[in-house]
Scaffold this active site. Structure first.
Site, PDB file in Angstrom:
ATOM      1  CG  HIS A 306      -8.935 -37.911 -14.302  1.00  0.00           C
ATOM      2  ND1 HIS A 306     -10.003 -38.808 -13.956  1.00  0.00           N
ATOM      3  CD2 HIS A 306      -8.820 -36.740 -14.384  1.00  0.00           C
ATOM      4  CE1 HIS A 306     -10.673 -37.827 -13.605  1.00  0.00           C
ATOM      5  NE2 HIS A 306     -10.178 -36.655 -15.111  1.00  0.00           N
ATOM      6  CG  ASP A 364      -6.703 -29.859 -17.788  1.00  0.00           C
ATOM      7  OD1 ASP A 364      -7.627 -29.586 -18.778  1.00  0.00           O
ATOM      8  OD2 ASP A 364      -7.205 -30.454 -16.997  1.00  0.00           O
TER       9      ASP A 364
HETATM   10  N1  CMC Z   1       2.692 -36.286 -10.429  1.00  0.00           N
HETATM   11  C1  CMC Z   1       3.322 -36.935  -9.238  1.00  0.00           C
HETATM   12  N2  CMC Z   1       2.537 -37.710  -7.685  1.00  0.00           N
HETATM   13  C2  CMC Z   1       0.920 -37.373  -8.328  1.00  0.00           C
HETATM   14  C3  CMC Z   1       0.503 -36.503  -9.251  1.00  0.00           C
HETATM   15  C4  CMC Z   1       1.452 -35.773 -10.072  1.00  0.00           C
HETATM   16  N3  CMC Z   1       0.481 -34.621 -10.903  1.00  0.00           N
HETATM   17  N4  CMC Z   1      -0.510 -37.218  -8.874  1.00  0.00           N
HETATM   18  C5  CMC Z   1      -0.837 -38.316  -8.099  1.00  0.00           C
HETATM   19  N5  CMC Z   1       0.644 -38.523  -7.345  1.00  0.00           N
HETATM   20  C6  CMC Z   1       0.149 -39.351  -6.433  1.00  0.00           C
HETATM   21  C7  CMC Z   1       0.151 -39.016  -5.327  1.00  0.00           C
HETATM   22  O1  CMC Z   1       1.342 -38.187  -4.642  1.00  0.00           O
HETATM   23  C8  CMC Z   1      -0.249 -40.254  -4.441  1.00  0.00           C
HETATM   24  O2  CMC Z   1       1.511 -40.998  -4.313  1.00  0.00           O
HETATM   25  P1  CMC Z   1       0.904 -42.010  -3.374  1.00  0.00           P
HETATM   26  O3  CMC Z   1       0.050 -42.718  -2.833  1.00  0.00           O
HETATM   27  O4  CMC Z   1       2.753 -42.564  -2.719  1.00  0.00           O
HETATM   28  O5  CMC Z   1       0.890 -41.086  -1.896  1.00  0.00           O
HETATM   29  C9  CMC Z   1      -0.570 -41.348  -5.384  1.00  0.00           C
HETATM   30  O6  CMC Z   1      -0.011 -40.852  -6.776  1.00  0.00           O
HETATM   31  C10 CMC Z   1      -2.460 -40.400  -5.758  1.00  0.00           C
HETATM   32  O7  CMC Z   1      -2.307 -39.366  -5.728  1.00  0.00           O
HETATM   33  P2  CMC Z   1      -3.579 -38.586  -4.722  1.00  0.00           P
HETATM   34  O8  CMC Z   1      -3.491 -37.491  -5.252  1.00  0.00           O
HETATM   35  O9  CMC Z   1      -4.262 -39.396  -4.089  1.00  0.00           O
HETATM   36  O10 CMC Z   1      -4.429 -38.934  -6.629  1.00  0.00           O
HETATM   37  P3  CMC Z   1      -6.297 -38.009  -6.321  1.00  0.00           P
HETATM   38  O11 CMC Z   1      -7.453 -39.352  -7.170  1.00  0.00           O
HETATM   39  O12 CMC Z   1      -6.678 -37.411  -5.200  1.00  0.00           O
HETATM   40  O13 CMC Z   1      -6.062 -36.938  -6.995  1.00  0.00           O
HETATM   41  C11 CMC Z   1      -5.741 -35.428  -8.765  1.00  0.00           C
HETATM   42  C12 CMC Z   1      -6.080 -36.260  -8.638  1.00  0.00           C
HETATM   43  C13 CMC Z   1      -5.882 -34.897 -10.291  1.00  0.00           C
HETATM   44  C14 CMC Z   1      -5.946 -34.148  -8.356  1.00  0.00           C
HETATM   45  C15 CMC Z   1      -3.783 -35.458  -9.415  1.00  0.00           C
HETATM   46  O14 CMC Z   1      -3.411 -36.742  -9.960  1.00  0.00           O
HETATM   47  C16 CMC Z   1      -3.218 -34.478  -9.548  1.00  0.00           C
HETATM   48  O15 CMC Z   1      -2.552 -33.623  -8.529  1.00  0.00           O
HETATM   49  N6  CMC Z   1      -2.410 -33.584 -10.500  1.00  0.00           N
HETATM   50  C17 CMC Z   1      -2.576 -32.896 -11.253  1.00  0.00           C
HETATM   51  C18 CMC Z   1      -3.081 -32.054 -11.340  1.00  0.00           C
HETATM   52  C19 CMC Z   1      -4.245 -32.127 -12.852  1.00  0.00           C
HETATM   53  O16 CMC Z   1      -3.807 -32.379 -13.498  1.00  0.00           O
HETATM   54  N7  CMC Z   1      -5.457 -32.280 -12.628  1.00  0.00           N
HETATM   55  C20 CMC Z   1      -6.657 -32.032 -13.457  1.00  0.00           C
HETATM   56  C21 CMC Z   1      -7.245 -32.956 -13.284  1.00  0.00           C
HETATM   57  S1  CMC Z   1      -7.883 -33.284 -14.969  1.00  0.00           S
HETATM   58  C22 CMC Z   1      -9.057 -32.268 -15.439  1.00  0.00           C
HETATM   59  C23 CMC Z   1     -10.767 -32.368 -14.477  1.00  0.00           C
HETATM   60  O17 CMC Z   1     -11.278 -34.076 -14.660  1.00  0.00           O
HETATM   61  O18 CMC Z   1     -11.179 -31.340 -13.493  1.00  0.00           O
END
Ligand code: CMC
Length: 429
Positions: A306, A364
């Protein structure tokens, strides 16, 4: 305001900014005069360090796994209160007393019907339309049917529009569902509570009686409560930005629904359920975990991670409990998808990759399983999210409109395109 100042040095020049303090949470450097002072913009794609507004509605401490609505922890609201009480709290700032609650429930209950001409709108959509596409269209169309509540400068019209949306959203969502499954619309029933009425409109058919199961209705109500607001997330920011231009509230909420549809936001529960189904059995979990960690593989563990919570999502804990209650009620405790979910959660929580990045299950992760057990097809999951989030969007929209300092939202950019160049006639290109 604190006594502290933030100083920014650019070359030989130095600029000072006020540091503001919220009631809780990180201090905020007020850089609103930066451009005037220094001719510079700030650069923060994805708003990871930018507070876009002042708000007194919802507070999240992502590191501690805390979510408060007007100061009340989400778990207390979900366990002890109900959705309409949470709606009142978000809109008015305080929990209702007995009379206020009865009045609020009564007003919502008596606004649930749609203008009859609106029901004809549905037949304009293709039968296989995604219900979120239908939601964006029909909610946007509310402004064509209820123009007597689109004057945003009139406080009473703002409140009527708000009540109309909270009341009509379940009716629209249920109709979107009925339309896609090819069943006749079921109209609202004023003798049922908000969640029971919604389940009835979704699952009753004219051919037989449908008794709402109170355990499932309570679960539905709790799912609504858990999704009611989440401060300045993508869809709420979309609603605020759309509203900042003076657009009518129905159009703003339709914009929020469009934003919510994306898989990184509201679409994640559908994606999480699809992922659990694809994994299928517990022995395949390691394979998928390796894929999630592989930087060359775009696969991510859906329902994990998240932007704000770098600790356990407090909503996920209640959602997990609700999932078990629903499956137990339906006699479905040995659902293989739930086994995969439980085991995946256990392994990932002990894995260094996930631990070091603060990746925990989010709401989720469990909501998809629960909604599936309640009988909703995956396309409806985001629709239910939008139904519940409508109150949060409205509360945030109202707060913005009622702020005397409010101005149109207009971000700036770091331009990297070509500089001025002369137009080339077609035969010279
Ligand atoms: N599985 C594997 N690796 C992950 C995941 C995941 N679900 N989420 C983040 N990472 C890794 C990412 O690859 C990165 O690694 P590194 O630092 O080595 O490059 C690190 O964790 C940080 O990730 P980020 O993409 O910079 O984090 P973010 O804050 O931009 O993304 C997110 C948040 C929710 C988009 C992401 O965690 C994700 O895509 N999760 C899966 C989709 C999901 O479940 N979304 C629902 C969010 S909650 C509902 C809502 O409030 O709307």
């Amino acid at each position: 305001m604190t006594d502290q100042k933030a100083t920014l040095n650019i070359g030989k020049e130095s600029y000072e900014f006020e540091v503001r303090q919220g009631s809780v949470g990180p201090d905020v450097i007020d850089i609103s005069s930066l451009y005037k002072q220094s001719d510079c913009f700030t650069f923060d794609p994805g708003f990871t360090s930018t507070a876009s507004c002042e708000s007194a509605i919802t507070y999240i401490d992502g590191d501690a796994g805390v979510l408060l609505h007007r100061g009340y922890p989400i778990d207390e609201l979900a366990e002890n209160g109900d959705f309409l009480e949470t709606c009142y709290l978000l809109l008015h700032g305080e929990l209702p007393n007995k009379d206020q609650k009865a009045d609020f429930v009564d007003r919502v209950t008596h606004h649930t019907m749609l203008h009859d001409q609106m029901t004809k709108l549905f037949s304009g959509f293709r039968r296989d339309a995604h219900p979120m596409a239908v939601m964006v269209g029909v909610v946007g169309a509310l402004s064509a049917f209820y123009h007597d509540s689109t004057d945003i400068t009139d406080e009473s019209q703002r409140m009527i529009a708000s009540m109309r949306m909270i009341a009509k959203m379940p009716t629209i969502a249920a109709m979107a569902h009925k339309y896609t499954v090819g069943q006749p619309f079921v109209f609202p029933r004023n003798d049922l509570d908000y969640a029971s009425n919604f389940l009835h409109m979704c699952f009753a058919v004219p051919a037989e009686d449908y008794q709402v199961n109170p355990v499932l209705a309570r679960a539905m109500d709790r799912i609504f409560t858990l999704h009611a607001d989440h401060e300045q997330n993508a869809s709420t920011s979309t609603v605020r930005l759309a509203g900042s231009s003076g657009a009518n509230p129905f159009a703003c909420i339709a914009a929020g629904i469009a934003c919510l549809w994306g898989p990184a936001h509201g679409g994640a529960n559908e994606a999480a359920l699809n992922m659990l189904t694809e994994i299928g059995t517990v022995d395949r979990i390691p394979e998928f975990l390796e894929r999630a960690k592989d930087k060359n593989d775009p696969f991510r563990l859906m329902g994990f991670g998240h932007r704000v919570y770098k600790n356990y999502d407090p909503r996920a804990k209640i959602m997990q409990k609700t999932t078990h209650e629903v499956l137990a009620e339906l006699g479905n405790t040995d659902d293989p998808i739930l086994d995969v979910a439980m085991e995946l959660e256990k392994i990932a929580l002990e894995d260094d990759y996930f631990k070091s990045r603060g990746l925990y299950p989010n709401i989720d992760f469990y909501s998809g399983i629960t909604l599936k057990a309640l009988g909703f097809p995956p396309e409806m999951f985001t629709v239910l999210f939008s139904l519940a989030r409508t109150v949060g969007w409205i509360a945030q929209w109202k707060e913005m409109i009622e702020d005397p300092k409010q101005k149109i939202g207009r971000p700036r950019q770091l331009y990297t395109g070509p500089t001025t160049r002369p137009y080339l006639p077609l035969d010279k290109r």
